[in-house]
Design an enzyme around this catalytic site. Structure first.
Site, PDB file in Angstrom:
ATOM      1  N   HIS A  42      -5.104  27.419   1.647  1.00  0.00           N
ATOM      2  CA  HIS A  42      -5.986  27.116   1.231  1.00  0.00           C
ATOM      3  C   HIS A  42      -6.065  26.138   0.249  1.00  0.00           C
ATOM      4  O   HIS A  42      -6.371  25.000   0.212  1.00  0.00           O
ATOM      5  CB  HIS A  42      -7.091  28.152   1.170  1.00  0.00           C
ATOM      6  CG  HIS A  42      -7.479  28.759   2.589  1.00  0.00           C
ATOM      7  ND1 HIS A  42      -8.734  29.423   2.706  1.00  0.00           N
ATOM      8  CD2 HIS A  42      -6.873  29.098   3.727  1.00  0.00           C
ATOM      9  CE1 HIS A  42      -8.655  30.009   3.861  1.00  0.00           C
ATOM     10  NE2 HIS A  42      -7.509  29.844   4.376  1.00  0.00           N
ATOM     11  N   HIS A 102      -4.171  24.865   5.472  1.00  0.00           N
ATOM     12  CA  HIS A 102      -5.422  25.160   6.217  1.00  0.00           C
ATOM     13  C   HIS A 102      -6.582  24.926   5.135  1.00  0.00           C
ATOM     14  O   HIS A 102      -7.291  25.667   4.616  1.00  0.00           O
ATOM     15  CB  HIS A 102      -5.424  26.664   6.698  1.00  0.00           C
ATOM     16  CG  HIS A 102      -6.355  26.997   7.581  1.00  0.00           C
ATOM     17  ND1 HIS A 102      -7.278  28.123   7.461  1.00  0.00           N
ATOM     18  CD2 HIS A 102      -7.122  26.027   8.683  1.00  0.00           C
ATOM     19  CE1 HIS A 102      -8.332  28.054   8.472  1.00  0.00           C
ATOM     20  NE2 HIS A 102      -7.979  27.052   8.977  1.00  0.00           N
ATOM     21  N   TYR A 131      -0.708   4.273  -8.423  1.00  0.00           N
ATOM     22  CA  TYR A 131      -1.521   4.396  -7.725  1.00  0.00           C
ATOM     23  C   TYR A 131      -1.527   3.122  -6.510  1.00  0.00           C
ATOM     24  O   TYR A 131      -1.752   3.303  -5.369  1.00  0.00           O
ATOM     25  CB  TYR A 131      -2.717   4.457  -8.434  1.00  0.00           C
ATOM     26  CG  TYR A 131      -2.931   5.695  -9.145  1.00  0.00           C
ATOM     27  CD1 TYR A 131      -3.628   6.831  -8.688  1.00  0.00           C
ATOM     28  CD2 TYR A 131      -2.544   5.591 -10.502  1.00  0.00           C
ATOM     29  CE1 TYR A 131      -3.609   8.003  -9.385  1.00  0.00           C
ATOM     30  CE2 TYR A 131      -2.920   6.855 -11.317  1.00  0.00           C
ATOM     31  CZ  TYR A 131      -3.233   7.994 -10.675  1.00  0.00           C
ATOM     32  OH  TYR A 131      -3.631   8.861 -11.694  1.00  0.00           O
ATOM     33  N   ASN A 140      -3.040   0.549   2.916  1.00  0.00           N
ATOM     34  CA  ASN A 140      -3.928  -0.095   2.361  1.00  0.00           C
ATOM     35  C   ASN A 140      -3.715  -0.615   0.974  1.00  0.00           C
ATOM     36  O   ASN A 140      -4.182   0.141   0.022  1.00  0.00           O
ATOM     37  CB  ASN A 140      -5.331   0.754   2.693  1.00  0.00           C
ATOM     38  CG  ASN A 140      -6.566  -0.049   2.078  1.00  0.00           C
ATOM     39  OD1 ASN A 140      -6.496  -1.242   1.558  1.00  0.00           O
ATOM     40  ND2 ASN A 140      -7.738   0.328   2.436  1.00  0.00           N
ATOM     41  N   ASN A 154      -6.841  16.765  -3.797  1.00  0.00           N
ATOM     42  CA  ASN A 154      -5.580  17.416  -3.412  1.00  0.00           C
ATOM     43  C   ASN A 154      -5.636  18.965  -3.631  1.00  0.00           C
ATOM     44  O   ASN A 154      -5.755  19.524  -4.617  1.00  0.00           O
ATOM     45  CB  ASN A 154      -4.356  16.994  -4.131  1.00  0.00           C
ATOM     46  CG  ASN A 154      -3.279  18.005  -3.781  1.00  0.00           C
ATOM     47  OD1 ASN A 154      -2.852  18.395  -2.837  1.00  0.00           O
ATOM     48  ND2 ASN A 154      -1.831  17.307  -4.429  1.00  0.00           N
ATOM     49  N   HIS A 163       1.078  14.808  -9.223  1.00  0.00           N
ATOM     50  CA  HIS A 163       1.606  14.618 -10.477  1.00  0.00           C
ATOM     51  C   HIS A 163       2.733  13.473 -10.711  1.00  0.00           C
ATOM     52  O   HIS A 163       2.764  12.928 -11.664  1.00  0.00           O
ATOM     53  CB  HIS A 163       2.258  15.609 -11.296  1.00  0.00           C
ATOM     54  CG  HIS A 163       3.465  16.327 -10.420  1.00  0.00           C
ATOM     55  ND1 HIS A 163       3.385  17.388  -9.253  1.00  0.00           N
ATOM     56  CD2 HIS A 163       4.643  16.208 -10.524  1.00  0.00           C
ATOM     57  CE1 HIS A 163       4.463  17.485  -9.023  1.00  0.00           C
ATOM     58  NE2 HIS A 163       5.370  17.047  -9.703  1.00  0.00           N
ATOM     59  N   SER A 168       0.064   1.753 -13.048  1.00  0.00           N
ATOM     60  CA  SER A 168       1.010   0.725 -13.041  1.00  0.00           C
ATOM     61  C   SER A 168       1.666   0.336 -14.174  1.00  0.00           C
ATOM     62  O   SER A 168       2.736  -0.204 -14.452  1.00  0.00           O
ATOM     63  CB  SER A 168       0.355  -0.459 -12.569  1.00  0.00           C
ATOM     64  OG  SER A 168      -0.144  -0.178 -11.134  1.00  0.00           O
TER      65      SER A 168
END
Length: 198
Positions: A42, A102, A131, A140, A154, A163, A168
């Site tokens: 989980h 799950h 990112y 995208n 996450n 991590h 940038s």
């Protein structure tokens, strides 16, 4: 009343109630709690961070179960073995089975799920990605901010390596466990990768 609400939540995700189990590990970065059921993991929670703000040096490389049921589900066993390998023998993580997950974030077709799977599949141990680069990889290129949101969502940090996602500019950026933990994890991977090169 509470049981009706619980049933609604379970029905909302189209699943019956899980029998959740917890395992606690003592790791080089502090206590890590893994929760899961027969179906999968989980979440992983970084509980007690033992690193100081300036700590980037290699801590003790032990990772042991300190609390948990005598009989663990297969997903919890796999997750425990994977995390132990990550800290103590990182080259073994490639050979170990990935535990099943799950959690609702993996059951919905969403950009967040796409980003997390892309990160897991494409950004390897000792690598880092911005990112924006991860947004490109996930299909995208204009969604760098949404990638940041996906990292915050996450449920299984370290295994899905949020991590490894940095700014940038080269700065580490934010991390749920704190920037010093993110720096330690990146340094740990860099050091282990350098050791393997020799």
């Amino acid at each position: 009343m509470a049981s009706r609400l619980h049933q609604k939540v379970a029905l909302k995700y189209g699943k019956t109630q899980c029998k959740k189990m917890h395992v606690m590990l003592n790791s080089p970065v502090g206590r890590i709690e893994i929760s899961g059921c027969e179906t999968g993991v989980h979440e992983i929670q970084l509980k007690e961070n033992v690193l100081s703000q300036n700590s980037t040096k290699e801590a003790s490389v032990t990772c042991e179960v300190c609390e948990g049921p005598e009989e663990m589900t297969e997903p919890l066993k796999q997750c425990t073995a994977w995390l132990q390998a990550y800290f103590c023998e990182p080259w073994m993580t490639e050979k170990l089975p990935m535990p099943p997950f799950h959690h609702p974030v993996f059951e919905q077709d969403s950009f967040t799920r796409q980003v997390l799977w892309t990160l897991l599949r494409d950004v390897k141990f000792g690598e880092a990605v911005s990112y924006k680069q991860l947004a490109d990889l996930a299909g995208n290129s204009k969604a760098a901010r949404a990638v940041g949101g996906a990292m915050r969502s996450n449920p299984v940090p370290i295994i899905i390596p949020c991590h490894r996602v940095i700014c940038s500019s080269g700065q580490t950026g934010n991390y749920g466990g704190g920037t010093h933990l993110k720096q330690w994890l990146l340094s740990h991977e860099k050091l282990q990768k350098e050791k393997l090169a020799y």
